[in-house]
Design a protein around this motif. Structure first.
Motif, short mmCIF file in Angstrom:
data_model
loop_
_atom_site.label_atom_id
_atom_site.label_comp_id
_atom_site.label_asym_id
_atom_site.label_seq_id
_atom_site.Cartn_x
_atom_site.Cartn_y
_atom_site.Cartn_z
N PHE A 114 0.81 -1.22 0.00
CA PHE A 114 0.00 0.00 0.00
C PHE A 114 0.84 1.27 0.00
O PHE A 114 0.34 2.34 -0.28
N GLN A 115 2.11 1.15 0.30
CA GLN A 115 2.97 2.33 0.27
C GLN A 115 3.73 2.45 -1.03
O GLN A 115 4.36 3.47 -1.28
N GLY A 116 3.69 1.41 -1.86
CA GLY A 116 4.42 1.43 -3.12
C GLY A 116 3.78 2.37 -4.13
O GLY A 116 2.61 2.71 -4.05
N LYS A 117 4.58 2.81 -5.07
CA LYS A 117 4.09 3.72 -6.11
C LYS A 117 3.52 2.95 -7.29
O LYS A 117 2.50 3.30 -7.83
N SER A 118 4.20 1.90 -7.70
CA SER A 118 3.74 1.11 -8.82
C SER A 118 3.97 -0.36 -8.49
O SER A 118 4.96 -0.72 -7.86
N ILE A 119 3.04 -1.16 -8.90
CA ILE A 119 3.11 -2.58 -8.59
C ILE A 119 3.33 -3.32 -9.91
O ILE A 119 2.53 -3.22 -10.83
N ASP A 120 4.43 -4.07 -9.96
CA ASP A 120 4.72 -4.82 -11.17
C ASP A 120 5.10 -6.26 -10.81
O ASP A 120 5.03 -6.66 -9.66
N SER A 121 5.55 -7.00 -11.80
CA SER A 121 5.82 -8.43 -11.59
C SER A 121 6.98 -8.69 -10.64
O SER A 121 7.14 -9.81 -10.17
N SER A 143 0.48 -16.83 -18.02
CA SER A 143 0.17 -15.61 -18.77
C SER A 143 -1.06 -14.89 -18.21
O SER A 143 -1.05 -13.67 -18.03
N VAL A 144 -2.11 -15.65 -17.92
CA VAL A 144 -3.33 -15.08 -17.38
C VAL A 144 -3.04 -14.44 -16.01
O VAL A 144 -3.38 -13.29 -15.76
N ALA A 145 -2.40 -15.20 -15.13
CA ALA A 145 -2.10 -14.69 -13.78
C ALA A 145 -1.16 -13.50 -13.85
O ALA A 145 -1.37 -12.49 -13.18
N GLY A 146 -0.13 -13.59 -14.69
CA GLY A 146 0.85 -12.51 -14.81
C GLY A 146 0.28 -11.25 -15.40
O GLY A 146 0.75 -10.15 -15.13
N SER A 147 -0.76 -11.40 -16.20
CA SER A 147 -1.42 -10.24 -16.78
C SER A 147 -2.39 -9.58 -15.81
O SER A 147 -2.43 -8.36 -15.69
N MET A 148 -3.16 -10.40 -15.12
CA MET A 148 -4.23 -9.87 -14.28
C MET A 148 -3.75 -9.34 -12.92
O MET A 148 -4.19 -8.27 -12.49
N ILE A 149 -2.91 -10.07 -12.23
CA ILE A 149 -2.56 -9.74 -10.85
C ILE A 149 -1.98 -8.33 -10.70
O ILE A 149 -2.49 -7.55 -9.88
N PRO A 150 -0.96 -7.94 -11.46
CA PRO A 150 -0.43 -6.57 -11.27
C PRO A 150 -1.47 -5.49 -11.56
O PRO A 150 -1.54 -4.49 -10.83
N LYS A 151 -2.29 -5.68 -12.57
CA LYS A 151 -3.31 -4.68 -12.91
C LYS A 151 -4.35 -4.56 -11.80
O LYS A 151 -4.75 -3.45 -11.43
N ILE A 152 -4.79 -5.69 -11.30
CA ILE A 152 -5.81 -5.68 -10.23
C ILE A 152 -5.25 -5.03 -8.97
O ILE A 152 -5.90 -4.18 -8.37
N LEU A 153 -4.05 -5.43 -8.57
CA LEU A 153 -3.46 -4.87 -7.35
C LEU A 153 -3.15 -3.38 -7.51
O LEU A 153 -3.36 -2.60 -6.58
N ASN A 154 -2.66 -2.98 -8.68
CA ASN A 154 -2.44 -1.55 -8.93
C ASN A 154 -3.73 -0.76 -8.78
O ASN A 154 -3.77 0.28 -8.13
N SER A 155 -4.78 -1.26 -9.38
CA SER A 155 -6.07 -0.58 -9.31
C SER A 155 -6.59 -0.54 -7.87
O SER A 155 -7.06 0.49 -7.39
N LEU A 156 -6.47 -1.66 -7.17
CA LEU A 156 -6.92 -1.75 -5.78
C LEU A 156 -6.17 -0.74 -4.90
O LEU A 156 -6.78 0.02 -4.15
N VAL A 157 -4.86 -0.73 -5.01
CA VAL A 157 -4.04 0.17 -4.20
C VAL A 157 -4.28 1.63 -4.57
O VAL A 157 -4.42 2.49 -3.69
N ASN A 158 -4.37 1.91 -5.86
CA ASN A 158 -4.61 3.30 -6.28
C ASN A 158 -5.97 3.80 -5.81
O ASN A 158 -6.10 4.96 -5.41
N LYS A 159 -6.97 2.94 -5.84
CA LYS A 159 -8.29 3.35 -5.33
C LYS A 159 -8.23 3.57 -3.82
O LYS A 159 -8.84 4.50 -3.31
N ALA A 160 -7.50 2.73 -3.11
CA ALA A 160 -7.38 2.89 -1.66
C ALA A 160 -6.63 4.17 -1.30
O ALA A 160 -6.90 4.79 -0.28
N LYS A 161 -5.69 4.57 -2.14
CA LYS A 161 -4.90 5.77 -1.89
C LYS A 161 -5.61 7.05 -2.31
O LYS A 161 -5.26 8.13 -1.85
N ASP A 162 -6.58 6.93 -3.20
CA ASP A 162 -7.24 8.11 -3.77
C ASP A 162 -8.22 8.70 -2.76
O ASP A 162 -9.24 8.09 -2.43
#
Length: 186
Positions: A59-66, A95-114
């Motif tokens: 939750f303190q990170g700026k960007s979430i990647d693989s 491929s499915v997991a690697g594509s979805m997980i970072p996007k979902i977590l980024n969105s989740l964290v960014n919404k929580a921070k907004d």
């Protein structure tokens, strides 16, 4: 919180699952549901294993990647589950997991921070993955500890608490200002 997570999974599952020719159409819904369940249970497992340190860092990170350890753990868990439950190849599952997980977590964290988005709150997410246990208070304590390092102790009493929230709220536009400051958003 689970409903909001499910919405994010469905949002990002369209490209990774529905439009993926390697996944039979009859498995699309099941794969998307499994992704949501796997992320939620994975976050619960992470919270229970390390006392919430990884979640705090997330939750303190700026960007979430693989390269993020939480992403790696959740990706591995989902990938294995998709292969086991739906007979998908290792490449397709990864491929499915690697594509979805970072996007979902980024969105989740960014919404929580907004501060302007009330659909997710950090405390709600932590309570959901810890089951409202005493562990949630431990994670919030960790956030408080890091809050000290980020200068959030407004009244210099050695802790980040409600009094600090109220002080920041007076000067920085309410609770959203406090949360924004906690997560380096001005």
């Amino acid at each position: 919180m689970f409903e909001q997570l499910t919405q994010l999974v469905q949002q990002f599952g369209d490209d990774a699952v529905v439009k993926n020719s390697a996944i039979p159409n009859e498995h699309n819904e099941g794969v998307i549901n499994e992704a949501g369940n796997s992320i939620f249970s994975g976050l619960q497992k992470i919270a229970s294993e390390d006392g919430g340190k990884q979640l705090t860092t997330l939750f303190q990170g700026k960007s979430i990647d693989s390269s993020n350890p939480v992403v790696q753990q959740l990706t591995q868990q989902l990938s294995g589950s998709l292969g086991e439950k739906f007979g998908l190849s290792n490449d397709t599952s990864s491929s499915v997991a690697g594509s979805m997980i970072p996007k979902i977590l980024n969105s989740l964290v960014n919404k929580a921070k907004d501060p302007n988005d009330n659909s997710f709150q950090v405390s709600d997410i932590i309570n959901a993955v810890t089951g409202n246990s005493s562990q949630a208070s431990g994670i919030m304590d960790t956030i408080s500890k890091y809050g000290m390092q980020f200068g959030l102790d407004q009244n210099a009493d050695g802790k980040v608490d409600t009094a600090d929230v109220l002080e920041v709220a007076k000067s920085n536009g309410g609770i959203g200002g406090f949360i924004g400051k906690l997560f380096n958003r001005k």
